[in-house]
Scaffold this motif. Structure first.
Motif, PDB file in Angstrom:
ATOM      1  N   TRP A 296      -2.686  65.909  40.113  1.00 39.52           N
ATOM      2  CA  TRP A 296      -3.602  67.004  40.415  1.00 39.52           C
ATOM      3  C   TRP A 296      -4.663  67.120  39.335  1.00 39.52           C
ATOM      4  CZ3 TRP A 296      -2.322  69.213  45.039  1.00 39.52           C
ATOM      5  CH2 TRP A 296      -0.985  69.074  45.472  1.00 39.52           C
ATOM      6  N   ARG A 297      -5.895  67.300  39.769  1.00 36.47           N
ATOM      7  CA  ARG A 297      -7.010  67.549  38.854  1.00 36.47           C
ATOM      8  C   ARG A 297      -7.724  68.816  39.342  1.00 36.47           C
ATOM      9  NH1 ARG A 297      -9.530  63.950  35.546  1.00 36.47           N
ATOM     10  NH2 ARG A 297      -8.622  62.199  36.709  1.00 36.47           N
ATOM     11  N   PHE A 298      -7.656  69.871  38.544  1.00 33.84           N
ATOM     12  CA  PHE A 298      -8.276  71.141  38.920  1.00 33.84           C
ATOM     13  C   PHE A 298      -9.707  71.157  38.388  1.00 33.84           C
ATOM     14  CE2 PHE A 298      -3.798  71.787  39.188  1.00 33.84           C
ATOM     15  CZ  PHE A 298      -3.626  72.651  40.248  1.00 33.84           C
ATOM     16  N   LEU A 299     -10.672  71.250  39.288  1.00 35.89           N
ATOM     17  CA  LEU A 299     -12.084  71.129  38.926  1.00 35.89           C
ATOM     18  C   LEU A 299     -12.618  72.466  38.431  1.00 35.89           C
ATOM     19  CD1 LEU A 299     -13.274  68.841  41.855  1.00 35.89           C
ATOM     20  CD2 LEU A 299     -12.237  68.218  39.650  1.00 35.89           C
ATOM     21  N   ALA A 300     -12.053  72.891  37.280  1.00 42.01           N
ATOM     22  CA  ALA A 300     -12.435  74.142  36.639  1.00 42.01           C
ATOM     23  C   ALA A 300     -12.757  73.843  35.182  1.00 42.01           C
ATOM     24  CB  ALA A 300     -11.292  75.167  36.737  1.00 42.01           C
ATOM     25  N   PRO A 301     -13.536  74.695  34.518  1.00 46.18           N
ATOM     26  CA  PRO A 301     -13.863  74.466  33.103  1.00 46.18           C
ATOM     27  C   PRO A 301     -12.595  74.310  32.269  1.00 46.18           C
ATOM     28  CG  PRO A 301     -15.223  76.215  33.995  1.00 46.18           C
ATOM     29  CD  PRO A 301     -14.223  75.887  35.057  1.00 46.18           C
ATOM     30  N   GLY A 302     -12.565  73.263  31.450  1.00 49.02           N
ATOM     31  CA  GLY A 302     -11.422  73.007  30.595  1.00 49.02           C
ATOM     32  C   GLY A 302     -10.294  72.246  31.254  1.00 49.02           C
ATOM     33  N   CYS A 303     -10.335  72.110  32.577  1.00 39.91           N
ATOM     34  CA  CYS A 303      -9.244  71.444  33.298  1.00 39.91           C
ATOM     35  C   CYS A 303      -9.678  70.170  34.009  1.00 39.91           C
ATOM     36  CB  CYS A 303      -8.634  72.395  34.337  1.00 39.91           C
ATOM     37  SG  CYS A 303      -7.889  73.888  33.654  1.00 39.91           S
ATOM     38  N   TRP A 304     -10.962  70.049  34.351  1.00 40.68           N
ATOM     39  CA  TRP A 304     -11.419  69.006  35.267  1.00 40.68           C
ATOM     40  C   TRP A 304     -11.192  67.599  34.733  1.00 40.68           C
ATOM     41  CZ3 TRP A 304     -14.946  65.551  33.460  1.00 40.68           C
ATOM     42  CH2 TRP A 304     -15.668  65.916  32.314  1.00 40.68           C
ATOM     43  N   TRP A 305     -11.141  67.423  33.409  1.00 43.88           N
ATOM     44  CA  TRP A 305     -11.062  66.081  32.843  1.00 43.88           C
ATOM     45  C   TRP A 305      -9.626  65.578  32.710  1.00 43.88           C
ATOM     46  CZ3 TRP A 305      -8.781  65.404  27.928  1.00 43.88           C
ATOM     47  CH2 TRP A 305      -8.465  66.588  27.253  1.00 43.88           C
ATOM     48  N   GLN A 306      -8.643  66.388  33.103  1.00 40.30           N
ATOM     49  CA  GLN A 306      -7.240  65.988  32.996  1.00 40.30           C
ATOM     50  C   GLN A 306      -6.593  65.933  34.371  1.00 40.30           C
ATOM     51  OE1 GLN A 306      -4.836  67.901  29.976  1.00 40.30           O
ATOM     52  NE2 GLN A 306      -6.662  68.696  28.966  1.00 40.30           N
ATOM     53  N   SER A 307      -5.752  64.928  34.565  1.00 46.43           N
ATOM     54  CA  SER A 307      -4.991  64.773  35.804  1.00 46.43           C
ATOM     55  C   SER A 307      -3.516  64.695  35.450  1.00 46.43           C
ATOM     56  CB  SER A 307      -5.428  63.500  36.531  1.00 46.43           C
ATOM     57  OG  SER A 307      -4.610  63.251  37.641  1.00 46.43           O
ATOM     58  N   HIS A 308      -2.697  65.577  36.036  1.00 43.79           N
ATOM     59  CA  HIS A 308      -1.279  65.630  35.720  1.00 43.79           C
ATOM     60  C   HIS A 308      -0.436  65.524  36.990  1.00 43.79           C
ATOM     61  CE1 HIS A 308      -1.261  67.101  31.397  1.00 43.79           C
ATOM     62  NE2 HIS A 308      -2.542  67.045  31.703  1.00 43.79           N
ATOM     63  N   PRO A 309       0.729  64.874  36.896  1.00 45.89           N
ATOM     64  CA  PRO A 309       1.606  64.783  38.068  1.00 45.89           C
ATOM     65  C   PRO A 309       2.528  66.007  38.168  1.00 45.89           C
ATOM     66  CG  PRO A 309       2.483  63.439  36.283  1.00 45.89           C
ATOM     67  CD  PRO A 309       1.225  64.066  35.766  1.00 45.89           C
ATOM     68  N   PHE A 310       2.525  66.654  39.322  1.00 40.83           N
ATOM     69  CA  PHE A 310       3.436  67.763  39.602  1.00 40.83           C
ATOM     70  C   PHE A 310       3.998  67.584  41.005  1.00 40.83           C
ATOM     71  CE2 PHE A 310       0.240  69.914  36.786  1.00 40.83           C
ATOM     72  CZ  PHE A 310       1.076  70.084  35.685  1.00 40.83           C
TER      73      PHE A 310
ATOM     74  N   ALA B 155      -1.637  73.049  26.355  1.00 42.32           N
ATOM     75  CA  ALA B 155      -2.914  73.725  26.570  1.00 42.32           C
ATOM     76  C   ALA B 155      -3.350  73.635  28.029  1.00 42.32           C
ATOM     77  CB  ALA B 155      -3.974  73.114  25.653  1.00 42.32           C
ATOM     78  N   HIS B 156      -3.168  72.468  28.656  1.00 41.19           N
ATOM     79  CA  HIS B 156      -3.634  72.306  30.034  1.00 41.19           C
ATOM     80  C   HIS B 156      -2.861  73.202  30.994  1.00 41.19           C
ATOM     81  CE1 HIS B 156      -5.196  70.397  33.625  1.00 41.19           C
ATOM     82  NE2 HIS B 156      -3.963  70.205  34.046  1.00 41.19           N
ATOM     83  N   THR B 157      -1.537  73.176  30.909  1.00 44.42           N
ATOM     84  CA  THR B 157      -0.745  74.002  31.816  1.00 44.42           C
ATOM     85  C   THR B 157      -0.953  75.489  31.530  1.00 44.42           C
ATOM     86  OG1 THR B 157       1.120  73.542  30.312  1.00 44.42           O
ATOM     87  CG2 THR B 157       1.029  72.302  32.364  1.00 44.42           C
ATOM     88  N   ALA B 158      -1.266  75.836  30.281  1.00 47.14           N
ATOM     89  CA  ALA B 158      -1.592  77.237  29.997  1.00 47.14           C
ATOM     90  C   ALA B 158      -2.889  77.637  30.694  1.00 47.14           C
ATOM     91  CB  ALA B 158      -1.705  77.449  28.489  1.00 47.14           C
ATOM     92  N   ASP B 159      -3.853  76.723  30.735  1.00 38.62           N
ATOM     93  CA  ASP B 159      -5.123  77.022  31.419  1.00 38.62           C
ATOM     94  C   ASP B 159      -4.928  77.202  32.915  1.00 38.62           C
ATOM     95  OD1 ASP B 159      -6.505  76.898  29.034  1.00 38.62           O
ATOM     96  OD2 ASP B 159      -7.106  74.792  29.292  1.00 38.62           O
ATOM     97  N   LEU B 160      -3.919  76.552  33.480  1.00 39.96           N
ATOM     98  CA  LEU B 160      -3.703  76.659  34.924  1.00 39.96           C
ATOM     99  C   LEU B 160      -3.343  78.080  35.343  1.00 39.96           C
ATOM    100  CD1 LEU B 160      -1.801  73.345  35.764  1.00 39.96           C
ATOM    101  CD2 LEU B 160      -4.244  73.859  35.965  1.00 39.96           C
ATOM    102  N   ARG B 161      -2.800  78.873  34.418  1.00 41.16           N
ATOM    103  CA  ARG B 161      -2.481  80.264  34.760  1.00 41.16           C
ATOM    104  C   ARG B 161      -3.743  81.069  35.056  1.00 41.16           C
ATOM    105  NH1 ARG B 161       1.667  81.981  29.995  1.00 41.16           N
ATOM    106  NH2 ARG B 161      -0.125  81.289  28.770  1.00 41.16           N
ATOM    107  N   GLU B 162      -4.895  80.607  34.544  1.00 44.37           N
ATOM    108  CA  GLU B 162      -6.145  81.352  34.702  1.00 44.37           C
ATOM    109  C   GLU B 162      -7.070  80.741  35.757  1.00 44.37           C
ATOM    110  OE1 GLU B 162      -6.143  84.077  33.045  1.00 44.37           O
ATOM    111  OE2 GLU B 162      -4.338  83.516  31.927  1.00 44.37           O
TER     112      GLU B 162
END
Length: 413
Positions: free
Chosen positions: A228-242, A262-269
């Motif tokens: 998954w790659r969330f196209l939001a500020p601070g998240c778009w450049w990372q892809s993680h498997p869930f 840091a990335h998974t913490a950003d996903l809460r927002e």
């Protein structure tokens, strides 16, 4: 077949020949590694993403040995043949041989990647750093390509061997482009996933609900994962498997994520409406790949996510052991209790620290046989922290469960 009689007389000739053979082996294994990283759907479905991940790890160790052997044997063999020092010969190769600077750089990259594969170092690195370092293997392929044809005794002359080697590179690059570019582009244009809601499950875990188009056509099984790659500020450049934490229903998807960085913490927002780029689904950690009619599922912490989805697709009579440190760490318990009633599933919540005698007894061979008397005749699915998985595998083997019936959730490459 291409070694003239008498050409291996002497130490220098034997060392050089061994260097050429290990070079061919290394070049071939590097192509195999890139093919396994291509995320080619047909390959992952036939072999299974979990098995491909294990192959990738094992072949990587062999590749590292082959590369180091090739480099060492060639330099020492050439030095012995020319009567030079090893350092002097290495300098001559770099200065006078075509494409050799790139070849040495490729070897250095592969050594670096081999070091990051060491388990202790791998666990210490942030996932995103390890992932982006791993992508340097593509650079190693590019840097090492030229010297094989400009200096390789077997590949320099025109002919079927040279043509076949180039064709192998072309096929692997085509598989890479299809698996990494074309297939994901088709998937995301078809489904156009967006964040519908973010729900807190505990103090450090959230569930992210996604909606999109044509979800009823999504070929997704409980227990599988997507990248998954969330196209939001601070998240778009990372892809993680869930893994998905609910079976496909044609209306929405859900993933349940534990905050560990840091990335998974950003996903809460992440805000509603955020576009999501996904690749997959992948994995054979599913009910469809079971060998036995009944199953035992063992989860720890957020490892319950793929097992929760799988419970909807397993036949009645499954059993679930859910390990957690505290009652607050038990996730999705209302859904699990409902599934226990609706699907005839036996659910045991094993709560306490790793040193508590109760949980240690439950996850022992006698404890497992007491809870699930027919455990040796069931498929067992394991997902959780490495310590829990290792302890459970030892207990299951001691309880008589064949290794082929033990399935581990492994996220990919």
């Amino acid at each position: 077949l291409d070694t003239p009689a008498g050409s291996l007389d002497g130490r220098a000739a034997a060392l050089t020949a061994a260097g050429r053979i290990t070079g061919l082996v290394a070049g071939y294994l590097l192509l195999v590694q890139v093919l396994m990283m291509s995320r080619l759907g047909a390959f992952e479905r036939s072999a299974g993403a979990e098995r491909v991940s294990r192959w990738h790890r094992d072949v990587g160790a062999t590749l590292l040995v082959a590369v180091l052997a090739h480099l060492s044997l060639i330099v020492v063999g050439y030095a012995a043949e020319g009567g030079r020092s090893v350092l002097g010969q290495a300098g001559e190769l770099l200065a006078d041989y075509e494409d050799m600077v790139g070849a040495f750089a490729a070897a250095g990259i592969l050594v670096l990647l081999g070091l990051t594969g060491v388990r202790a170092l791998r666990r210490a690195l942030p996932y995103e750093l390890w992932y982006h370092l791993h992508l340097a293997s593509y650079l190693a392929v590019a840097l090492g390509f030229g010297h094989q044809f400009s200096n390789g005794a077997q590949l320099y002359p025109p002919g079927p061997v040279r043509t076949g080697w180039i064709a192998a590179y072309a096929l692997v690059v085509a598989a890479l482009l299809w698996g990494r570019v074309v297939a994901p582009l088709r998937f995301n244009l078809r489904h156009r996933l967006r964040v519908a809601d973010v729900v807190a499950e505990s103090r450090d875990t959230v569930s992210i609900y996604l909606t999109g188009r044509r979800l009823h056509r999504l070929d997704l099984l409980g227990g599988q994962f997507l990248r998954w790659r969330f196209l939001a500020p601070g998240c778009w450049w990372q892809s993680h498997p869930f893994s998905v934490s609910a079976a496909a229903n044609g209306r929405w998807l859900r993933l349940t994520v534990k905050v560990v960085g840091a990335h998974t913490a950003d996903l809460r927002e992440v805000e509603q409406g955020t576009r999501v780029w996904a690749q997959g689904p992948a994995g054979t950690f599913t009910a469809a790949h079971r060998r036995r009619e009944r199953a035992l599922l063992i989860a720890g912490g957020s490892g319950i996510a793929p097992l929760r989805a799988m419970l909807e697709e397993l036949p009645p009579g499954a059993a679930l052991i859910y390990r957690a440190r505290t009652p607050d760490d038990v996730l999705l318990h209302r859904e699990l209790d409902w599934l226990a009633q609706e699907r005839g599933t036996d659910v045991w919540y094993v709560v306490g620290s790793r040193d508590d005698p109760g949980p240690r007894q439950v996850l022992s061979a006698p404890g497992l046989r007491k809870l699930v008397p027919d455990v040796a005749r069931r498929d067992v699915y394991l997902c959780g922290p490495p310590g829990l998985v290792e302890q459970s595998v030892r207990a299951l083997r001691a309880a008589g469960v064949p290794r082929r019936q033990i399935r581990l959730a492994t996220f990919e490459l």
